[in-house]
Motif scaffolding. Structure first.
Motif, mmCIF file in Angstrom:
data_model
loop_
_atom_site.group_PDB
_atom_site.id
_atom_site.type_symbol
_atom_site.label_atom_id
_atom_site.label_comp_id
_atom_site.label_asym_id
_atom_site.label_seq_id
_atom_site.Cartn_x
_atom_site.Cartn_y
_atom_site.Cartn_z
ATOM 1 N N UNK A 19 -27.445 -79.013 29.764
ATOM 2 C CA UNK A 19 -27.942 -80.386 29.914
ATOM 3 C C UNK A 19 -28.648 -80.806 28.629
ATOM 4 N N UNK A 20 -28.851 -82.105 28.486
ATOM 5 C CA UNK A 20 -29.747 -82.682 27.466
ATOM 6 C C UNK A 20 -29.364 -82.354 26.027
ATOM 7 N N UNK A 21 -28.095 -82.151 25.747
ATOM 8 C CA UNK A 21 -27.695 -81.900 24.362
ATOM 9 C C UNK A 21 -26.281 -81.372 24.292
ATOM 10 N N UNK A 22 -25.785 -81.214 23.066
ATOM 11 C CA UNK A 22 -24.415 -80.737 22.847
ATOM 12 C C UNK A 22 -24.434 -79.680 21.746
ATOM 13 N N UNK A 174 -25.970 -84.919 19.414
ATOM 14 C CA UNK A 174 -26.539 -85.627 20.551
ATOM 15 C C UNK A 174 -28.045 -85.417 20.615
ATOM 16 N N UNK A 175 -28.571 -85.232 21.824
ATOM 17 C CA UNK A 175 -30.018 -85.126 22.011
ATOM 18 C C UNK A 175 -30.523 -83.681 21.947
ATOM 19 N N UNK A 176 -29.739 -82.788 21.362
ATOM 20 C CA UNK A 176 -30.123 -81.370 21.283
ATOM 21 C C UNK A 176 -31.510 -81.194 20.662
ATOM 22 N N UNK A 177 -31.776 -81.864 19.537
ATOM 23 C CA UNK A 177 -33.051 -81.655 18.841
ATOM 24 C C UNK A 177 -34.229 -82.251 19.615
ATOM 25 N N UNK A 178 -33.956 -83.234 20.466
ATOM 26 C CA UNK A 178 -35.017 -83.855 21.261
ATOM 27 C C UNK A 178 -35.480 -82.939 22.396
ATOM 28 N N UNK A 179 -34.523 -82.247 23.020
ATOM 29 C CA UNK A 179 -34.842 -81.501 24.240
ATOM 30 C C UNK A 179 -34.818 -79.980 24.087
ATOM 31 N N UNK A 180 -34.279 -79.487 22.989
ATOM 32 C CA UNK A 180 -34.123 -78.035 22.827
ATOM 33 C C UNK A 180 -34.769 -77.547 21.527
#
Length: 205
Positions: A19-22, A174-180
């Motif tokens: 979830x929350x990234x690629x 994607x949002x990988x750096x935001x959530x991971x």
């Protein structure tokens, strides 16, 4: 899961994050001979320097070495220090073109890391610096020693681990750096160096 063979097919369209990234792992995108060539060339010709960071007001010099290259002398600031990009080398341009073709993305700069052995690693962090294109792709090439690479979700603390092989490509987008967060865990088992290249997109104000 650990793939050892250079001719092993790995599904580059599989998203390793739940979830929350690629995160895509393409496995080897070079033959062993090509990977050996680039490993030696980068090791010998890149203008490596010990990394510097300001932590709690104190300057820390790392054993790990770094270099910063790009199509313009971009400024890049992290760990409270600023670097200016050196002009592309012939080999870096070849590698950039290769991963742009593989990923369908474009990159204008590259941060390189040289880890002399397994005891040199990288702590949990995310590449969310203001200079970087938000949610832009980061293409990570690995040459040399195979190392474990880990992700941890910032909220759920869920962890994902994979092994980055000699001549392989990993892409975070994607949002990988935001959530991971991600890290390169240290290990005493590995005695050989690893060269890592992270191709990025810098956005100028």
């Amino acid at each position: 899961m650990n793939y050892d063979l250079f001719n092993q097919n790995i599904d580059g369209s599989r998203n390793w994050l739940p979830k929350d990234g690629i995160v895509y792992y393409y496995g080897h995108i070079f033959t062993k001979e090509e990977a050996d060539f680039f490993y030696k060339k980068l090791f010998d010709t890149i203008q490596w320097k010990n990394d510097e960071a300001i932590v709690f007001g104190k300057k820390i010099i790392t054993k790990r070495k770094v270099a910063w290259y790009g199509e313009k002398p971009f400024e890049y600031t992290y760990s409270n220090t600023t670097k200016h990009a050196l002009p592309w080398t012939k080999e870096l341009l070849i590698l950039k073109k290769k991963i742009e073709k593989e990923t369908g993305e474009t990159y204008n700069s590259c941060l390189l890391n040289l880890y002399h052995d397994g005891e040199e690693g990288m702590a949990w962090h995310s590449d969310g610096e203001k200079d970087l294109k938000k949610d832009g792709a980061i293409g990570s090439l690995s040459f040399g020693a195979e190392r474990k690479f880990a992700f941890k979700h910032k909220d759920s603390k869920e962890k994902i681990e994979l092994f980055l092989e000699h001549g392989s490509l990993l892409v975070m987008k994607g949002t990988t750096q935001t959530y991971w967060l991600h890290r390169l865990p240290p290990t005493k088992k590995i005695k050989n160096p690893r060269v890592n290249l992270t191709f990025r997109t810098i956005v100028e104000e």
